[in-house]
Design a protein around this motif. Sequence first.
Motif, mmCIF file in Angstrom:
data_model
loop_
_atom_site.group_PDB
_atom_site.id
_atom_site.type_symbol
_atom_site.label_atom_id
_atom_site.label_comp_id
_atom_site.label_asym_id
_atom_site.label_seq_id
_atom_site.Cartn_x
_atom_site.Cartn_y
_atom_site.Cartn_z
ATOM 1 N N SER A 1 0.851 -1.192 0.000
ATOM 2 C CA SER A 1 0.000 0.000 0.000
ATOM 3 C C SER A 1 0.884 1.238 0.000
ATOM 4 N N VAL A 2 0.421 2.274 -0.668
ATOM 5 C CA VAL A 2 1.120 3.559 -0.692
ATOM 6 C C VAL A 2 0.194 4.601 -0.074
ATOM 7 N N ILE A 3 0.698 5.323 0.912
ATOM 8 C CA ILE A 3 -0.085 6.347 1.595
ATOM 9 C C ILE A 3 0.344 7.718 1.066
ATOM 10 N N GLY A 4 -0.576 8.408 0.405
ATOM 11 C CA GLY A 4 -0.271 9.712 -0.191
ATOM 12 C C GLY A 4 -0.289 9.601 -1.704
ATOM 13 N N ALA A 5 -1.180 10.348 -2.359
ATOM 14 C CA ALA A 5 -1.390 10.207 -3.804
ATOM 15 C C ALA A 5 -0.801 11.361 -4.601
ATOM 16 N N GLY A 6 0.215 12.023 -4.035
ATOM 17 C CA GLY A 6 0.869 13.095 -4.781
ATOM 18 C C GLY A 6 1.709 12.545 -5.919
ATOM 19 N N ILE A 7 2.582 13.386 -6.469
ATOM 20 C CA ILE A 7 3.410 12.971 -7.595
ATOM 21 C C ILE A 7 4.251 11.748 -7.245
ATOM 22 N N MET A 8 4.890 11.783 -6.072
ATOM 23 C CA MET A 8 5.724 10.650 -5.688
ATOM 24 C C MET A 8 4.886 9.420 -5.356
ATOM 25 N N GLY A 9 3.835 9.600 -4.558
ATOM 26 C CA GLY A 9 3.007 8.467 -4.157
ATOM 27 C C GLY A 9 2.362 7.774 -5.344
ATOM 28 N N SER A 10 1.787 8.555 -6.247
ATOM 29 C CA SER A 10 1.144 7.956 -7.427
ATOM 30 C C SER A 10 2.186 7.319 -8.338
ATOM 31 N N PRO B 1 -0.630 -6.212 -7.053
ATOM 32 C CA PRO B 1 -1.690 -5.336 -6.540
ATOM 33 C C PRO B 1 -1.171 -4.361 -5.491
ATOM 34 N N THR B 2 -1.654 -3.132 -5.574
ATOM 35 C CA THR B 2 -1.274 -2.130 -4.577
ATOM 36 C C THR B 2 -2.460 -1.218 -4.283
ATOM 37 N N LEU B 3 -2.494 -0.780 -3.045
ATOM 38 C CA LEU B 3 -3.552 0.122 -2.604
ATOM 39 C C LEU B 3 -2.976 1.531 -2.515
ATOM 40 N N LEU B 4 -3.629 2.484 -3.173
ATOM 41 C CA LEU B 4 -3.224 3.894 -3.096
ATOM 42 C C LEU B 4 -4.240 4.615 -2.220
ATOM 43 N N LYS B 5 -3.758 5.189 -1.119
ATOM 44 C CA LYS B 5 -4.661 5.763 -0.125
ATOM 45 C C LYS B 5 -4.317 7.224 0.134
ATOM 46 N N ASP B 6 -5.358 8.053 0.273
ATOM 47 C CA ASP B 6 -5.179 9.465 0.621
ATOM 48 C C ASP B 6 -6.422 9.918 1.374
ATOM 49 N N VAL B 7 -6.282 10.960 2.180
ATOM 50 C CA VAL B 7 -7.440 11.463 2.935
ATOM 51 C C VAL B 7 -8.300 12.373 2.074
ATOM 52 N N SER B 8 -7.754 12.854 0.960
ATOM 53 C CA SER B 8 -8.455 13.817 0.120
ATOM 54 C C SER B 8 -8.908 13.180 -1.187
ATOM 55 N N GLU B 9 -10.211 13.326 -1.485
ATOM 56 C CA GLU B 9 -10.748 12.835 -2.762
ATOM 57 C C GLU B 9 -10.079 13.545 -3.935
ATOM 58 N N GLU B 10 -9.853 14.855 -3.775
ATOM 59 C CA GLU B 10 -9.232 15.643 -4.838
ATOM 60 C C GLU B 10 -7.804 15.175 -5.111
ATOM 61 N N ALA B 11 -7.049 14.954 -4.030
ATOM 62 C CA ALA B 11 -5.667 14.483 -4.182
ATOM 63 C C ALA B 11 -5.633 13.105 -4.830
ATOM 64 N N LEU B 12 -6.576 12.246 -4.420
ATOM 65 C CA LEU B 12 -6.632 10.897 -4.969
ATOM 66 C C LEU B 12 -6.962 10.939 -6.465
ATOM 67 N N ALA B 13 -7.892 11.811 -6.835
ATOM 68 C CA ALA B 13 -8.262 11.942 -8.252
ATOM 69 C C ALA B 13 -7.068 12.423 -9.078
ATOM 70 N N LYS B 14 -6.315 13.384 -8.533
ATOM 71 C CA LYS B 14 -5.122 13.876 -9.240
ATOM 72 C C LYS B 14 -4.070 12.776 -9.361
ATOM 73 N N GLY B 15 -3.947 11.991 -8.293
ATOM 74 C CA GLY B 15 -2.982 10.892 -8.313
ATOM 75 C C GLY B 15 -3.322 9.857 -9.371
ATOM 76 N N MET B 16 -4.588 9.481 -9.456
ATOM 77 C CA MET B 16 -5.004 8.503 -10.467
ATOM 78 C C MET B 16 -4.870 9.074 -11.870
ATOM 79 N N ALA B 17 -5.103 10.380 -12.008
ATOM 80 C CA ALA B 17 -4.912 11.031 -13.316
ATOM 81 C C ALA B 17 -3.441 10.988 -13.718
#
Length: 650
Positions: A302-311, A323-339
């Motif tokens: 699992s990776v905690i934090g969906a910023g540039i490095m985390g994503s 398989p890996t889990l990408l986790k963040d407290v912010s929906e916006e940050a998570l959306a940017k990370g997946m993008a």
Amino acid sequence: MHFKLTSDQYIATLTFDRAHTSANTFNEEVLLELESIIDGLKKSPMLNALIIVSAKPNIFIAGADLNVLADASEKELDHIIRLGQRVFRKIEQLHITTIAAIHGACVGGGYELALACDYRIATNAPSTKLGLPETKLGILPAWGGTTRLPELIGLSAALPLILGGTLLPSKVAKKRGLIDSVCFPEQLNQQAHRFTKKPKRRHRIFAAQHNILSLHFIKSQASKSLYQKTRGHYPALLRALDVACKGVLSTKQESFDQERRAIIDLAQGIKAKNLIQLYFATERHRKLRIGNAAPLKIERSSVIGAGIMGSGIAHWIAKKHGPTLLKDVSEEALAKGMANIEKLITSEVKSRRTSQVDAAHCFDRITATTEQVSLRRYQLIIEAATENFELKQKIFTKLETQAGDDTILATNTSALPVTQLADSIKNPKRLIGIHFFNPVSRMPLVEIVKTKHTDDATLNTALCFVQKLGKFPVVVNDSPGFVVNRILLPYLVRAGELFEEGHAPELIDEAMLDFGMPMGPLRLIDTVGIDVAVHVATTLATAYPDRMRVPKILTTMHDKGLLGKKSGSGFYHYRTGKIQANTEIQPGTSPLSSKQKIQDELAALMSNEAQRCLNEGIAESAADIDFAMVMGTGYPPFRGGPLTHATTPS
């Protein structure tokens, strides 16, 4: 015995299985045994064909034993090159059809042997790669490769492969003419026997290329391109170009003699010795383990934090591991990370580094969430949140309650002290730093940061995991900035100060490009981001106030919102597509230094800080520090690293 010869009435099969090693490589003993077998085949008039195969599971032939080349005197090297050329020439001149049946790596001297055969068949297995990588070691193919490849596919097609040291998968190698057929591994024997019915090969005539007029044009264009790419730092490339161009108008023996003289000259030089030592370091770090503790098996991470490095980390784990889990407290940050992950995958498909099918699998392996899910099933959790120590402490305190008892907890911090995070968890033995570099998909180095608490099982698990990701781990002790950022910072700080003193950014950057760095220091600051540079500089200036500081120019630019490439402007403008010096900030007016003085000063700063790291025991050895700087910053490989460079006569 390293070879086994079997035959029926008409077809002989020669199986290469070098004793007491997992790889087939050539040394004098092996070559002499091979020569004796080939001489014996000359006395077998009933034979029609010879098939050469390997008994190793994923290696056909890995080329020359580099330990022999690295330690050889000029006389010894002359002997081994003449021997290899003679043996391969005897294979080429056999009265029977010869077939190289290739499964696994077929590189360097291995592919030179294959070139001496009439036909080459290769399996489509992922481990099957073919090519001549010698120029990457500061030498050139000298057992006939520089002579025979242009003879096989023409000079203009051969030069990029010889000069680039490129290794090709079998399907690409077939398209480029390096092999004659591709098959499934289980079909290799059958396919090889089909080729035994073919006559001895007749080589094509490349009259349009292999004439004095065409050669002059090809050589001048290639020379110009090489200088633009290397600034003349890699003599092996120019010698290989010269030998290949002369070879197509020479007799075969004359061309072999040119190969031999060139490799002897090159191998005695410091650049080749540095590149060969770097190769040995690369192989060591591919398999590195500490102590005897067995690594834990990582099935889920699992990776905690969906910023540039985390994503970026999540993308690479999904691509290379599972398989890996990408986790963040912010929906916006998570959306940017997946993008960002989607952008990375799309880029790989466009550049044909991955297929559409593999891209879809990679995306499917990533689960993104903001929910407070249980992490007990995950064997490894990598925290990649913002570089804020209090935030990281809170994250680790929470992870302690969410993770399993044996879960390894890692931080991707680039400069903050890892040991202090141990206070946030009950079992500090499972805490470790796994510091990836940005961009994750391109940077081969990962710093594995151990604390005084980290046990060998955790350490080896991290090493094994990083190696499975195709990265090179270097173990470092916890210390501000670890190795790479700590050595790099004085270099970048002084570059900023040189700008403040009046030196144009182009002059500073050009000086270090001439030194061999892949990017100038001010362009590097822009690429990393002024905000990131200020953060790292502040952290290290706090730790080492006697010699490290934050240049005023960086804080000024940060306050103005000039964050580098990410904002469109830093030391340079990036908005127009053409990179130009930023006129919003002006250099000072102090007396100017020459490019050479700038180069000497900045290089010395890296060497001096590297020596401090070694003296303090931040890394295990000088070789580890040099390797980390080459892999983590692009420090010129031919210079060996900042410590080797400091002790090399100019």
